[in-house]
Design an enzyme around this catalytic site. Structure first.
Site, mmCIF file in Angstrom:
data_model
loop_
_atom_site.group_PDB
_atom_site.id
_atom_site.type_symbol
_atom_site.label_atom_id
_atom_site.label_comp_id
_atom_site.label_asym_id
_atom_site.label_seq_id
_atom_site.Cartn_x
_atom_site.Cartn_y
_atom_site.Cartn_z
ATOM 1 N N THR B 181 35.513 -34.120 -46.257
ATOM 2 C CA THR B 181 36.304 -34.128 -47.486
ATOM 3 C C THR B 181 36.225 -32.748 -48.124
ATOM 4 O O THR B 181 35.172 -32.124 -48.085
ATOM 5 C CB THR B 181 35.713 -35.178 -48.455
ATOM 6 N N ASP B 212 36.620 -42.793 -52.840
ATOM 7 C CA ASP B 212 36.543 -42.261 -54.200
ATOM 8 C C ASP B 212 37.443 -41.057 -54.426
ATOM 9 O O ASP B 212 37.722 -40.706 -55.578
ATOM 10 C CB ASP B 212 35.095 -41.877 -54.531
ATOM 11 N N GLY B 232 31.035 -37.671 -50.137
ATOM 12 C CA GLY B 232 29.987 -38.535 -49.600
ATOM 13 C C GLY B 232 30.550 -39.904 -49.306
ATOM 14 O O GLY B 232 31.759 -40.065 -49.174
ATOM 15 N N GLY B 234 32.109 -42.826 -50.206
ATOM 16 C CA GLY B 234 32.876 -42.952 -51.430
ATOM 17 C C GLY B 234 32.631 -44.196 -52.249
ATOM 18 O O GLY B 234 32.732 -44.168 -53.479
#
Lengths: 315, 315
Positions: B181, B212, B232, B234
């Site tokens: 991400t 997220d 991370g 999410g």
């Protein structure tokens, strides 16, 4: 110590002119939800199941904008959002733009129970829910005559020469017939808090629009201090992280009253007229709103209060 | 006073074993982003456009999990999420599960510019973005050989007898090849803060999973105090409203260091290994992480630092 508060949407500007012909049916639904689920909480049901059942009962009422009777999007379809959270362990579930289930909130609860992921979208969410026992329904079943009429009115206004997206939005914001997001917050006999919210969105919403109802932290939040469910023009609630903002303000030392009112004051300048229901770990309930009306009520120690305009009444 | 921090994803457990064969390409991309966009900020570009360009440049790098080179979902397709926020006026935009655009973050920026709604989903988001000039690309163009190989490895493990969803999730969490991400936070010469995050999600993610990255308050947040982008697992970042939690903790009087670290400590027990980049209104930057590594770097007063494992280095 158990407690329950619910809402059936907030909206409108100016002074409230009293109940419409349809309002007794809405009030009767809310009274039934509060009496039924309040007793269940007294009998020991957990807060998460309590808010799920409360919202399912409102999803079953065609005059609220959730489940059957959801409002119709620009493309003529119903797409529904729902989310749910338990405060004790930050467990959460959300479904976005589902089209095939009778009870989006039950689908969100099943996502929560499944532990991972937290959010499911569209077809994937419908498939997951139906596979796990949520009743499958057709779009025809979900769409009522009232919502068809509201959608046709929106469509006609939209096709007027010179109509702009801004006109469109302004009309929708004031279309009190088209509001009616539903939500519930509860504290159970073990002191666990939970919150749930469900909606069909806004009449004529653009294809793919997601509002705050599906968003943990915006429309729905629960932790060990407070459970929160919001209703109103969802975009402003997303941009302020409104439900989590209430929890954040409690941690600052604000009272629940202050936290809810200060959150609504942050939301308002962003076009977010609406309301909020919140219950804290001491069972204190707040249900403030800034709009003309908010369908709302609570159950506390066997007492039931409901209201639409400024005042709450017992029945 | 202008500043910029970026990340290209966090992941992995245990001690870092040093750069892989592919890491120099990732570091070179980050260095290029920081040098290019850092200079632009010095020249007066606004923070919102700065984070958009920074994330677009990382979306263009196939070794990061965003734009071309996004990881492949369970059904064999690429679906991407992105969100962006400007602190000065709480303007926000988000696209969810888009499949057809080269630059999801540009799509999210256009949603923000359009003012309403804040979040667009799937086909509606793709249509809006393409209609407004975001480059349309095919799924074939987005999918790289590396991601195909990772997806085939996931598929083979998944089809082993006795394989469970839990095994599946555990494997994904540890698949450091499949993370990446990307995100950026910046403060511009007028003191305006902005944050942006973009992702392809997780290899083998269930159809419809939303993490997220698309969620304002979870993966992305900006206000007048701070801009935050998370990376991370999410789900845990959604359940803690992680990005807004950092802002909330600053308001409590915590330092930016404390706010970021305390947020990560809330996320960890929920399975949320990951990291965060944050920049505050004084230009102070924090980039902590709890995983084996986080691709990250910052530009401050002409100085560029980048890193993967524990240490940052200048080049």
């Amino acid at each position: 110590m158990v407690g329950l508060a619910i809402h059936g949407g907030a909206g409108g500007d100016g002074p409230w002119k009293g109940p419409t012909d349809l309002d007794p049916q809405r009030i009767a639904c809310m009274h039934n939800v509060l009496a039924t689920v309040g007793s269940m909480l007294e009998d020991g049901i957990d807060a998460l199941e309590a808010v799920t059942i409360a919202v399912e009962m409102m999803e079953n009422e065609p005059l609220f904008n959730a489940g059957i009777g959801s409002v119709i999007a620009a493309d003529g379809s119903v797409t529904m959002d729902a989310s749910i959270m338990r405060g004790s362990d930050a467990a959460a579930g959300s479904v976005v733009n589902v089209k095939k289930v009778r009870h989006p909130i039950r689908a969100a609860k099943l996502v929560l129970d499944n532990n991972w992921p937290v959010m499911l979208n569209g077809q994937g969410a419908d498939d997951f829910a139906i596979r796990n026992g949520v009743e499958e329904v057709s779009q025809e079943w979900l769409i009522t005559d009232l919502r068809q009429a509201q959608w046709k009115k929106w469509k006609a206004a939209k096709s007027r020469p010179g109509s702009t997206d801004e006109d469109d939005e302004a009309m929708l914001d004031h279309d009190t017939d088209g509001m009616g997001t539903v939500g519930a917050v509860a504290i159970d006999s073990k002191g666990v808090l939970a919150a749930a919210t469900s909606t069909g969105g806004m009449t004529g919403k653009p294809n793919g629009r997601i509002g705050d109802t599906a968003i943990i932290g915006a429309g729905t939040w629960a932790d060990n201090r407070v459970a929160v469910s919001c209703t109103g023009v969802g975009e402003a609630f997303i941009r302020t992280c409104a439900a989590h903002e209430v929890a954040s303000r409690l941690r600052l030392g604000e009272s629940l009253t202050e936290a809810c009112e200060n959150m609504l004051e942050m939301v308002a300048p962003l076009g977010g007229r609406g309301g909020v229901i919140a219950i804290d770990c001491n069972g204190h309930i707040e249900i403030p709103f800034q709009t003309m009306l908010m369908y709302r009520g609570f159950w506390k120690d066997g007492e039931i209060m409901t209201g639409i305009g400024p005042d709450l009444t017992s029945q």
